[in-house]
Write a protein that holds these residues in place. Structure first.
Motif, PDB file in Angstrom:
ATOM      1  N   PRO A  10       0.813  -1.095  -0.033  1.00 29.75           N
ATOM      2  CA  PRO A  10      -0.048  -0.192  -0.007  1.00 29.75           C
ATOM      3  C   PRO A  10       0.676   1.455   0.015  1.00 29.75           C
ATOM      4  CG  PRO A  10      -0.812  -1.682   1.503  1.00 29.75           C
ATOM      5  CD  PRO A  10       0.415  -2.152   1.016  1.00 29.75           C
ATOM      6  N   GLY A  11       1.931   1.225   0.925  1.00 26.91           N
ATOM      7  CA  GLY A  11       2.779   2.361   0.774  1.00 26.91           C
ATOM      8  C   GLY A  11       3.326   2.935  -0.207  1.00 26.91           C
ATOM      9  N   ALA A  12       3.434   2.036  -1.301  1.00 29.95           N
ATOM     10  CA  ALA A  12       4.105   2.267  -2.488  1.00 29.95           C
ATOM     11  C   ALA A  12       3.511   3.410  -3.451  1.00 29.95           C
ATOM     12  CB  ALA A  12       4.154   1.166  -3.576  1.00 29.95           C
ATOM     13  N   THR A  13       2.295   3.733  -3.034  1.00 28.20           N
ATOM     14  CA  THR A  13       1.619   4.773  -3.894  1.00 28.20           C
ATOM     15  C   THR A  13       1.959   6.185  -3.344  1.00 28.20           C
ATOM     16  OG1 THR A  13      -0.260   4.910  -2.358  1.00 28.20           O
ATOM     17  CG2 THR A  13      -0.559   3.444  -4.066  1.00 28.20           C
ATOM     18  N   THR A  67      -0.667  -6.263  -7.248  1.00 31.23           N
ATOM     19  CA  THR A  67      -1.767  -5.509  -6.433  1.00 31.23           C
ATOM     20  C   THR A  67      -2.743  -4.607  -7.276  1.00 31.23           C
ATOM     21  OG1 THR A  67      -0.279  -4.281  -5.554  1.00 31.23           O
ATOM     22  CG2 THR A  67      -0.970  -6.163  -4.203  1.00 31.23           C
ATOM     23  N   ARG A  68      -2.307  -4.051  -8.571  1.00 32.12           N
ATOM     24  CA  ARG A  68      -2.709  -2.912  -9.200  1.00 32.12           C
ATOM     25  C   ARG A  68      -2.799  -3.283 -10.713  1.00 32.12           C
ATOM     26  NH1 ARG A  68       1.150  -0.301  -6.283  1.00 32.12           N
ATOM     27  NH2 ARG A  68       0.478  -0.085  -4.227  1.00 32.12           N
ATOM     28  N   PRO A  69      -3.580  -4.230 -10.910  1.00 28.40           N
ATOM     29  CA  PRO A  69      -3.442  -4.596 -12.619  1.00 28.40           C
ATOM     30  C   PRO A  69      -3.557  -3.395 -13.500  1.00 28.40           C
ATOM     31  CG  PRO A  69      -5.044  -5.732 -11.288  1.00 28.40           C
ATOM     32  CD  PRO A  69      -4.622  -4.887 -10.399  1.00 28.40           C
ATOM     33  N   ASP A  70      -4.310  -2.282 -13.206  1.00 31.94           N
ATOM     34  CA  ASP A  70      -4.413  -1.265 -14.121  1.00 31.94           C
ATOM     35  C   ASP A  70      -2.912  -0.525 -14.248  1.00 31.94           C
ATOM     36  OD1 ASP A  70      -4.784  -0.622 -11.369  1.00 31.94           O
ATOM     37  OD2 ASP A  70      -5.106   1.539 -11.558  1.00 31.94           O
ATOM     38  N   ARG A  71      -2.273  -0.615 -13.181  1.00 29.04           N
ATOM     39  CA  ARG A  71      -0.856   0.060 -13.043  1.00 29.04           C
ATOM     40  C   ARG A  71       0.129  -0.720 -14.096  1.00 29.04           C
ATOM     41  NH1 ARG A  71       0.077   4.235 -13.024  1.00 29.04           N
ATOM     42  NH2 ARG A  71       2.090   4.067 -12.247  1.00 29.04           N
ATOM     43  N   GLN A 100      -0.661 -10.541  -0.620  1.00 33.63           N
ATOM     44  CA  GLN A 100      -0.765  -8.994  -0.674  1.00 33.63           C
ATOM     45  C   GLN A 100      -2.050  -8.729  -1.394  1.00 33.63           C
ATOM     46  OE1 GLN A 100       2.774  -6.752  -1.609  1.00 33.63           O
ATOM     47  NE2 GLN A 100       3.999  -8.495  -1.461  1.00 33.63           N
ATOM     48  N   GLY A 101      -2.711  -9.937  -1.855  1.00 33.69           N
ATOM     49  CA  GLY A 101      -4.304  -9.685  -2.276  1.00 33.69           C
ATOM     50  C   GLY A 101      -4.307  -9.614  -3.870  1.00 33.69           C
ATOM     51  N   GLY A 102      -3.121  -9.840  -4.587  1.00 32.95           N
ATOM     52  CA  GLY A 102      -3.418  -9.877  -5.921  1.00 32.95           C
ATOM     53  C   GLY A 102      -3.997 -11.073  -6.490  1.00 32.95           C
TER      54      GLY A 102
END
Ligand code: C5P
Length: 211
Positions: free
Chosen positions: A117-120, A148-152, A173-175
């Motif tokens: 999460p902190g990566a953002t 964790t962020r497929p759009d990215r 991590q939820g991916g």
């Protein structure tokens, strides 16, 4: 087919070797990072080399060019096949890792965006895109992008084109493996496998889901 890469983040040499050996038939590479190497030393490579799988050194190298070069030399001399480096230290420093990797017939991957999460806080707002661009200009073999962020991942794919994208963050991590496997060249999975009651069975299950 999308590769399945085991993140072997264990602290015990024997357990690490046992998990890697049991999972070997179902995985395509083993990623070794600071937890295991700091606990066992670089000689862990000798324990894992018999698997016949590529060994990726995830040291997220981030120093000046000369130090990056020395770290990379140590990594490849120990028997690793690939290295992961940070790009935020600049193109000259990242290029040092790429050059040493290629001199040894190995590969180098640049972290474009991390999965937690902190990566953002720092990677968003155009930074990840710049790091992906840097990876291309440094002739890195690919990038690391967050499951964790497929759009990215899709956005970063536009920048790196055919280059390899390896993606950590599946499972713990939820991916979602099914979603991410369609977008990347390899998924990196740690805890979901090595913390499973039967790591080999979990690796086999994941190896069947990936596209
Ligand atoms: O246990 P888990 O499957 O979350 O492990 C993910 C692995 O990928 C860990 O070794 C972690 O250090 C690494 N990693 C990550 N995100 C990045 C780069 C590497 O989770 N962007």
């Amino acid at each position: 087919m999308t590769e399945l890469i085991l993140a072997l983040d264990l602290l015990d040499r024997k357990q690490a070797a046992r998990v890697a050996e049991s999972c070997a038939p179902f995985i395509d590479a083993v990623k070794v990072g600071y937890p295991l190497v700091l606990a066992t030393g670089l000689s862990i490579v000798d324990d894992l080399s018999g698997l016949g799988l590529p060994l990726i050194a995830d040291f997220k190298v981030a120093d000046i060019p000369n130090t990056n070069r020395l770290i990379s030399e140590a990594v490849f001399s120990a028997g690793f096949d690939a290295i992961i480096a940070h790009g935020f230290v600049g193109a000259d420093a990242a290029r040092a890792c790429v050059e040493v990797a290629h001199n040894h017939g190995g590969a180098a991957y640049i972290v474009a965006e991390m999965s937690h999460p902190g990566a953002t806080e720092f990677f968003h707002g155009g930074v990840a895109e710049r790091l992906a661009t840097l990876a291309v200009s440094c002739r890195a073999d690919g990038i690391i992008a967050p499951a964790t962020r497929p759009d990215r991942i899709s956005r970063l794919r536009e920048i790196v084109g055919e280059k390899t994208i390896y993606s950590p963050g599946v499972g713990a991590q939820g991916g979602d493996l099914d979603t991410v496997a369609r977008l990347v060249d390899g998924v990196i999975v740690g805890r979901s496998i090595y913390e499973a009651e039967d790591p080999a069975a979990e690796a086999e299950r994941l190896s069947r889901i990936r596209r």
